[in-house]
Design a protein around this motif. Structure first.
Motif, PDB file in Angstrom:
ATOM      1  N   ASN A   1       6.166  63.736 120.939  1.00 56.97           N
ATOM      2  CA  ASN A   1       5.976  63.490 122.377  1.00 56.97           C
ATOM      3  C   ASN A   1       7.106  64.131 123.171  1.00 56.97           C
ATOM      4  O   ASN A   1       8.029  63.460 123.628  1.00 56.97           O
ATOM      5  CB  ASN A   1       5.923  61.975 122.633  1.00 56.97           C
ATOM      6  CG  ASN A   1       5.603  61.657 124.084  1.00 56.97           C
ATOM      7  OD1 ASN A   1       5.429  62.552 124.902  1.00 56.97           O
ATOM      8  ND2 ASN A   1       5.537  60.377 124.414  1.00 56.97           N
ATOM      9  N   PRO A   2       7.046  65.454 123.335  1.00 58.35           N
ATOM     10  CA  PRO A   2       8.175  66.164 123.974  1.00 58.35           C
ATOM     11  C   PRO A   2       8.480  65.690 125.392  1.00 58.35           C
ATOM     12  O   PRO A   2       9.614  65.861 125.850  1.00 58.35           O
ATOM     13  CB  PRO A   2       7.726  67.631 123.988  1.00 58.35           C
ATOM     14  CG  PRO A   2       6.441  67.711 123.257  1.00 58.35           C
ATOM     15  CD  PRO A   2       5.956  66.343 122.927  1.00 58.35           C
ATOM     16  N   ALA A   3       7.500  65.081 126.080  1.00 55.91           N
ATOM     17  CA  ALA A   3       7.760  64.647 127.458  1.00 55.91           C
ATOM     18  C   ALA A   3       8.814  63.546 127.511  1.00 55.91           C
ATOM     19  O   ALA A   3       9.511  63.401 128.512  1.00 55.91           O
ATOM     20  CB  ALA A   3       6.474  64.165 128.115  1.00 55.91           C
ATOM     21  N   THR A   4       8.940  62.785 126.449  1.00 52.61           N
ATOM     22  CA  THR A   4       9.954  61.714 126.444  1.00 52.61           C
ATOM     23  C   THR A   4      11.103  62.015 125.479  1.00 52.61           C
ATOM     24  O   THR A   4      12.246  61.663 125.762  1.00 52.61           O
ATOM     25  CB  THR A   4       9.338  60.359 126.042  1.00 52.61           C
ATOM     26  OG1 THR A   4       8.653  60.509 124.799  1.00 52.61           O
ATOM     27  CG2 THR A   4       8.373  59.861 127.100  1.00 52.61           C
ATOM     28  N   THR A   5      10.804  62.659 124.350  1.00 50.81           N
ATOM     29  CA  THR A   5      11.886  62.908 123.377  1.00 50.81           C
ATOM     30  C   THR A   5      12.620  64.209 123.661  1.00 50.81           C
ATOM     31  O   THR A   5      13.733  64.406 123.194  1.00 50.81           O
ATOM     32  CB  THR A   5      11.336  63.014 121.942  1.00 50.81           C
ATOM     33  OG1 THR A   5      10.490  64.165 121.854  1.00 50.81           O
ATOM     34  CG2 THR A   5      10.554  61.771 121.563  1.00 50.81           C
ATOM     35  N   HIS A   6      11.958  65.133 124.379  1.00 42.54           N
ATOM     36  CA  HIS A   6      12.522  66.454 124.655  1.00 42.54           C
ATOM     37  C   HIS A   6      12.777  67.235 123.377  1.00 42.54           C
ATOM     38  O   HIS A   6      13.603  68.144 123.352  1.00 42.54           O
ATOM     39  CB  HIS A   6      13.776  66.347 125.519  1.00 42.54           C
ATOM     40  CG  HIS A   6      13.498  65.550 126.747  1.00 42.54           C
ATOM     41  ND1 HIS A   6      12.748  66.041 127.773  1.00 42.54           N
ATOM     42  CD2 HIS A   6      13.781  64.269 127.075  1.00 42.54           C
ATOM     43  CE1 HIS A   6      12.601  65.105 128.700  1.00 42.54           C
ATOM     44  NE2 HIS A   6      13.217  64.033 128.292  1.00 42.54           N
ATOM     45  N   PHE A   7      12.072  66.853 122.324  1.00 37.04           N
ATOM     46  CA  PHE A   7      12.122  67.618 121.089  1.00 37.04           C
ATOM     47  C   PHE A   7      10.736  68.212 120.849  1.00 37.04           C
ATOM     48  O   PHE A   7       9.730  67.510 120.926  1.00 37.04           O
ATOM     49  CB  PHE A   7      12.512  66.741 119.896  1.00 37.04           C
ATOM     50  CG  PHE A   7      12.574  67.537 118.616  1.00 37.04           C
ATOM     51  CD1 PHE A   7      13.682  68.323 118.338  1.00 37.04           C
ATOM     52  CD2 PHE A   7      11.503  67.556 117.732  1.00 37.04           C
ATOM     53  CE1 PHE A   7      13.735  69.096 117.184  1.00 37.04           C
ATOM     54  CE2 PHE A   7      11.548  68.325 116.578  1.00 37.04           C
ATOM     55  CZ  PHE A   7      12.661  69.095 116.307  1.00 37.04           C
ATOM     56  N   THR A   8      10.695  69.503 120.535  1.00 35.27           N
ATOM     57  CA  THR A   8       9.424  70.173 120.266  1.00 35.27           C
ATOM     58  C   THR A   8       9.338  70.501 118.785  1.00 35.27           C
ATOM     59  O   THR A   8      10.193  71.202 118.246  1.00 35.27           O
ATOM     60  CB  THR A   8       9.325  71.455 121.113  1.00 35.27           C
ATOM     61  OG1 THR A   8       9.397  71.089 122.495  1.00 35.27           O
ATOM     62  CG2 THR A   8       8.002  72.171 120.858  1.00 35.27           C
TER      63      THR A   8
END
Lengths: 302, 302
Positions: A133-140
């Motif tokens: 969930n990149p929108a919250t974790t900022h990990f892709t």
């Protein structure tokens, strides 16, 4: 177990404290519905804002009031030792699985994230849902990293943030993940507005924000899509388009579904943890209006 | 008080526990140097990974061993009530100011962030540094929001993430902030590689990662720039370009400065909190090589 509809309940936190009665009420409604699983302490459950002790309590309440419905528990945290403490409390609560997101403050490397998942899968027998969930974790996640993690023993499912709008592209995207993960690992779609398209494209499970508050419309989409009645699933999703529109307009699903649940009396007012103020009065009026238009109060049903 | 060089020490966490002796050693070295202030529990101090109790302990140690040097303490957290708990412990420790970043999991609105700063400034007499660091908080301040927050009583300084490379653009950027904030609010530059340019462009203070480990080269840049010897400041910054290059290549300052401090024996090996593994063996060799090339061991000096 990692198929169908997994409902993500809110964790009501009025006045900065867990409202146990309201949370149990949400769980009891889901237990009385036909959802396939309940995921407590997802992003919708504000897991990142809660202390280790609060999370242990929420996990216990969720399992205790879920009847026979399997309960998954979100265990993500910034620090690995806190993640492992949350895993212990999910086990102690009797959870059936755990959901793990690579929460970040400092940007994480792929190796950081792989080792996090390895540490967790080595420390528990519980099946693990990989939460992308990149929108919250900022990990892709790269495709390679997803494949590497999916090979770890104990990985049960991968929660992807959505699918392309075009049906062929959506199917190709899901297949491209499927091609690289073991056959027992399911693929789940998140992003409520993408759910019908995601299930139509081959996802096995919908990790659903809406389903945590209003399981019936989410079940209609899920049951239709997984029975191959794609048109019916897409039609129900299209009917709910005004709600998905509010998600997009008001910065995501959490604030909208919290306002909706507050409007419908499922949780107390101001249920989100500060500094998240939730929607403004004007925005809440829009949510109420969409709830009326879509007859969502009737969806409270049983 | 919010001018000159503010040094950001690491918080060494080998084996997932605060190494008090190593942390005190860092503080004592800074106290013996000529830095203008010490900011404990900045991003470099891994604040976001620590419990409220650990943060209280670090704040106390920092103030107790800083001698007469003013100590600022980072208080940011995902949940407002945790921020306020950190403010209380910073006050109890005897801090001279606090540093507050709008840490996010769910994306925050401008109003969420304004109300966070309002809550904090209303709850303490301590001066507040506004910490604008989108790379870690994923929140971007608008010029309007910065101006609104700067008007709150108690706001003392604004830490900006860097300045444009072009000197005229850098000066225009700093002036555009200055034009909209009260005259008593200072502007600080972060991003070590931008520091000389930022001070040359009119910033009042450098919030410095390098300064927390090696105050002397950071002081050379700061003193030269603030005395108007811009060429000397830029020359010293250029001399350190191989180090700034490693920051860029290895994903930011934290992992590089932690590896550097480990290499120089200032903190134990593996000092960052998991899941952050820190640099690989090969990357650490590059750090050691740059440390030799720049004669950073000599910078340990006193």
């Amino acid at each position: 177990m990692f198929t169908g509809l997994s409902a993500f309940p809110l964790t009501p936190l009025p006045h900065d404290a867990l409202d146990e009665r309201a949370f149990v009420g949400l769980i009891e409604r889901l237990a009385a519905s036909d959802v396939d699983s309940i995921t407590a302490l997802g992003s919708t459950g504000s897991y990142a804002y809660l202390s280790t002790a609060e999370r242990a309590r929420v996990a216990t309440l969720a399992v205790d009031y879920a009847g026979g419905t399997p309960v998954f528990v979100g265990v993500g945290a910034l620090r690995t030792s806190d993640v492992l403490a949350n895993v212990r409390s999910a086990e102690a609560a009797g959870a059936h699985g755990i959901l793990l997101a690579p929460v970040s403050y400092q940007p994480l490397t792929g190796d950081d994230v792989f080792e996090l998942f390895r540490s967790v899968t080595e420390s528990t027998e519980l099946p693990v849902i990989v939460y992308d969930n990149p929108a919250t974790t900022h990990f892709t996640f790269t495709a390679d990293l997803t494949a590497r993690i999916a090979e770890l023993p104990g990985i049960a499912s991968i929660k992807i943030p959505g699918v392309p709008v075009d049906p062929d592209e959506a199917r190709a995207r899901v297949q491209s993940i499927r091609d690289r993960i073991p056959p027992h690992v399911t693929i789940g779609v998140a992003g409520d507005g993408f759910a019908a398209a995601g299930l139509a494209a081959g996802c096995d499970i919908w990790y659903s924000v809406l389903g945590g508050a209003l399981p019936d419309p989410a079940l209609r989409i899920t049951r239709a899509a997984l029975a191959g009645r794609i048109d019916a699933a897409l039609a129900e999703s299209d009917r709910l388009a005004p709600l998905w529109g509010l998600y997009a307009e008001f910065g995501g699903s959490l604030r909208v579904v919290a306002a909706l649940a507050e409007h419908l009396g499922l949780v107390p007012e101001r249920s989100l943890p500060l500094p998240i103020q939730g929607l403004t009065v004007e925005q809440r009026a829009r949510v109420a209006s969409v709830a009326d238009e879509l007859e969502l109060e009737a969806a409270l049903g049983h």
